[in-house]
Design a protein around this motif. Structure first.
Motif, short mmCIF file in Angstrom:
data_model
loop_
_atom_site.label_atom_id
_atom_site.label_comp_id
_atom_site.label_asym_id
_atom_site.label_seq_id
_atom_site.Cartn_x
_atom_site.Cartn_y
_atom_site.Cartn_z
N LEU A 1 0.84 -1.20 0.00
CA LEU A 1 0.00 0.00 0.00
C LEU A 1 0.88 1.26 0.00
N LEU B 1 -1.15 6.87 1.96
CA LEU B 1 -2.54 6.54 2.29
C LEU B 1 -2.64 5.99 3.71
N GLU B 2 -1.61 5.29 4.14
CA GLU B 2 -1.62 4.78 5.52
C GLU B 2 -1.46 5.93 6.51
N TYR C 1 -4.56 8.62 6.13
CA TYR C 1 -5.96 8.22 6.31
C TYR C 1 -6.17 6.92 7.06
N GLY D 1 -5.02 3.89 6.00
CA GLY D 1 -4.98 2.74 5.10
C GLY D 1 -6.29 1.98 5.02
N TRP D 2 -6.23 0.66 5.18
CA TRP D 2 -7.41 -0.18 5.02
C TRP D 2 -8.43 -0.01 6.13
N ASN E 1 -9.79 2.84 6.63
CA ASN E 1 -10.61 3.97 6.18
C ASN E 1 -11.39 3.60 4.91
N ILE F 1 -10.67 4.51 1.11
CA ILE F 1 -9.64 3.85 0.31
C ILE F 1 -10.26 3.14 -0.91
N TYR G 1 -9.86 5.36 -3.92
CA TYR G 1 -8.47 5.51 -4.37
C TYR G 1 -8.02 4.25 -5.11
N THR H 1 -13.91 -3.08 -1.74
CA THR H 1 -13.05 -2.56 -2.79
C THR H 1 -13.01 -3.54 -3.96
#
Ligand SMILES: *[C@@H]1O[C@H](CO)[C@@H](O)[C@H](O)[C@H]1NC(C)=O
Ligand SMILES: *[C@@H]1O[C@H](CO)[C@@H](O)[C@H](O)[C@H]1NC(C)=O
Ligand SMILES: *[C@@H]1O[C@H](CO)[C@@H](O)[C@H](O)[C@H]1NC(C)=O
Ligand SMILES: *[C@@H]1O[C@H](CO)[C@@H](O)[C@H](O)[C@H]1NC(C)=O
Ligand SMILES: *[C@@H]1O[C@H](CO)[C@@H](O)[C@H](O)[C@H]1NC(C)=O
Length: 568
Positions: free
Chosen positions: A159, A163-164, A167, A169-170, A172, A175, A178, A237
């Motif tokens: 990742l 993003l981690e 926000y 990462g996973w 949030n 994601i 994105y 996702t």
């Protein structure tokens, strides 16, 4: 009389078949002997690898950092504080590695794209790295020029770190968008040539090791909740990406989008005990079903909902730690995989074990079970990886009964070695592959729809928190040598034979393979033994060249001075 009989018959049918799905036969003992035979024509043979484990070039040509770059650069996270900053130098050795694939005569190669290599922050609107796109474009083209089908995973754990950091990462939900932008860019750039897409490789490890135990990047220990939340967002996702493909790209590109789930097999320690059977099924549902059930049936497995729900209540939490899907989400998720990728390495015996629920909440204790292994199972490498090939046939049959006999590609299967001294004669890998591939063949004869097999993996590579201490490759790499030379192990020769025979034609032929493989490795072993010498010679050459060069300049200077003085 007939009427009564008929009603009785119908009643019996209802009682015996509560649903239309086929039931998995826990009691059936199908550990038979070795099966000689070949795979259906058109069966795909391949090997796999992943970006972070092999590419290196972690900060080159505009690549952004991933959570694994950040994680490995912290001390104390990885065995010997090793990093994959250069790994196998795969970024610079695409041509060499394609030669290895040709040598193996594989039909396909499974690789992953590093998200931060083509979007340094993970956000398309912020930056797209053309050099990264170029790199994967060239790789895909070279594979195709050599008639090797690229199977491409969009996410094998790296990742974008931004993003981690920004926000979570996973954890949030935003994601999803994105990642969907990223996936769509890949479809746009490569989808004219790539027809097999994997959204996620082993999301179980992403969720559980990344956000629950913290053994993997980003190293968070959000016990009891983190893994469920990450998995929830990953499933959504995946679904969104599948719909994007279906809506925007499928009609033109005609490819397939699936997910690759990794799961061990859970075998009841006593197949005649209902409690053990239920515990074993929970094991499989908490690994495979966690992701496969929503994708094939629209929701988490009932046992997961029950167990996590009950534990959460006992721990005084108002709602279950396992998130829920709305009715709309369920129908949006159900049926969003064109094939199921399966990674499989090992088996466990399972027994029921009630764990005190006042315990801290954790994914690990939610399933009330204990895992056991048979000490007789070979375990040459990673401490978790015991060889019990028959478990694979059961897992594949379980998938067939649970998810309506989906199209399956085996996306990861293989074994590691730990030996510190170099050993190219990897007979244990030969035994492992022979056994596991044979069980796939048996599963195909059981009616399981397996269309391809991917051995894990092409090269020895960076093994996550184990650093370089565990080697899964067909090709040995001397990581201390800056040229990262690749040496074939005996299993290369053996796997080639399986591929060219498309299976195991007859005992006489199959037995001859073993000896041939062993003969080749002893020759290569000698080459490798000479390698430190070669490396030293290179070093010596460098020193000599530098010294001679300096001397030349000095002598020239002296001569020049001499000449000049004579002139004046
Ligand atoms: C299955 O059958 C094999 C061979 O007949 C036997 O050795 C094995 O113990 C059996 N396994 C179980 C779980 O019943
Ligand atoms: C890894 O780094 C930590 C922290 O600097 C240090 O204590 C440890 O000894 C290192 N381990 C190795 C094998 O170098
Ligand atoms: C990728 O390769 C294809 C096929 O050679 C080519 O048409 C396309 O322009 C390339 N794209 C990029 C971004 O280099
Ligand atoms: C989730 O990400 C969004 C940006 O997409 C951000 O605005 C929000 O603050 C993040 N939430 C958390 C809890 O970090
Ligand atoms: C996939 O796309 C086709 C063609 O656009 C459409 O008919 C179908 O309903 C879509 N499938 C789903 C599940 O949305």
């Amino acid at each position: 009389m007939t009427y009564v009989l008929r009603i009785w018959y119908m009643l019996a049918l209802v009682l015996v078949c509560p649903n239309t799905a086929e039931d998995f036969q826990w009691i059936k003992n199908n550990t038979g002997s070795f099966y000689y035979g070949t795979f259906p024509t058109g069966f795909l043979w391949g090997v796999g690898s992943s970006a972070y484990q092999t590419e290196g070039a972690w900060d080159k040509d505009g690549k952004g950092p991933s959570i694994w770059d950040a994680f490995t650069h912290k001390k104390g996270k990885v065995f010997r504080n090793e990093t994959a900053d250069s790994a196998c130098d795969g970024y610079y050795k695409v041509k060499d590695d394609i030669q290895l694939l040709k040598e193996l005569k594989v039909n396909h190669y499974l690789l992953s794209i590093s998200w931060p290599r083509i979007m340094p922050t993970g956000i398309k609107a912020e930056q797209v790295n053309e050099k990264g796109i170029q790199f994967y474009n060239d790789t895909i083209n070279s594979l195709l020029e050599n008639s090797i089908i690229p199977i491409v995973s969009l996410y094998h754990w790296d990742l974008p770190q931004v993003l981690e950091e920004r926000y979570g990462g996973w954890q949030n939900i935003s994601i999803i968008n994105y990642f969907n932008d990223y996936a769509n860019l890949c479809f746009e750039k490569f989808g004219d040539r790539v027809k097999h897409w994997i959204t996620f490789s082993n999301p179980w490890a992403v969720a559980e090791k990344g956000y629950e135990t913290g053994e993997h990047a980003p190293g968070l220990k959000l016990g009891g909740c983190g893994a469920y939340k990450a998995a929830h967002h990953i499933i959504k996702t995946h679904t969104k990406v599948w719909h994007s493909y279906n809506h925007t790209w499928r009609s033109e590109q005609q490819g397939m989008v699936g997910i690759s789930l990794t799961s061990g097999w859970g075998q009841p320690i006593d197949v005649h005990s209902q409690t053990d059977i239920e515990a074993a099924e929970r094991y499989v549902q908490f690994h495979l079903g966690w992701f496969a059930n929503p994708i094939y049936k629209g929701d988490y497995p009932e046992v997961m909902k029950n167990y996590v729900g009950r534990k959460s209540a006992q721990q005084g939490q108002g709602t279950s730690r396992l998130p829920t899907f709305s009715v709309q989400e369920k129908s949006y998720i159900k049926g969003t995989s064109d094939f199921l990728g399966i990674g499989h390495f090992t088996t466990r015996y399972v027994i029921q074990k009630s764990l005190p629920s006042l315990h801290v909440s954790s994914y690990d204790t939610d399933s009330d079970l204990a895992e056991l292994v048979d000490p007789k199972w070979p375990a040459p490498g990673s401490e978790w990886l015991y060889s019990a090939p028959w478990g694979f046939r059961r897992l594949l049959n379980f998938i067939k009964t649970q998810y309506g006999n989906p199209l399956i590609y085996v996306t990861e299967n293989g074994v590691s070695e730990k030996v510190q001294c170099t050993q190219l004669c990897d007979e244990w890998r030969i035994e492992y592959l022979k056994g596991y591939i044979n069980e796939i063949l048996k599963a195909i004869n059981d009616g399981v729809n397996v269309k391809g097999y991917t051995a894990w993996s092409l090269l020895d590579k960076f093994e996550w928190n184990k650093g370089f201490s565990e080697r899964f490759g067909f090709y040995h790499i001397d990581f201390k040598n800056k040229n990262k030379p690749r040496y074939p192990k005996a299993s290369v020769e053996y796997y080639k034979k399986i591929i060219s025979a498309n299976g195991f034609p007859n005992p006489r032929e199959v037995e001859s393979w073993y000896q041939k493989a062993m003969d080749t490795c002893s020759i290569t072993n000698q080459l490798l033994a000479a390698d430190p010498l070669i490396t030293r010679m290179e070093m010596v050459t460098e020193i000599v060249v530098a010294t001679v060069f300096t001397l030349c300049i000095l002598i020239s200077a002296v001569l020049l001075m001499f000449v000049l003085r004579n002139h004046s």
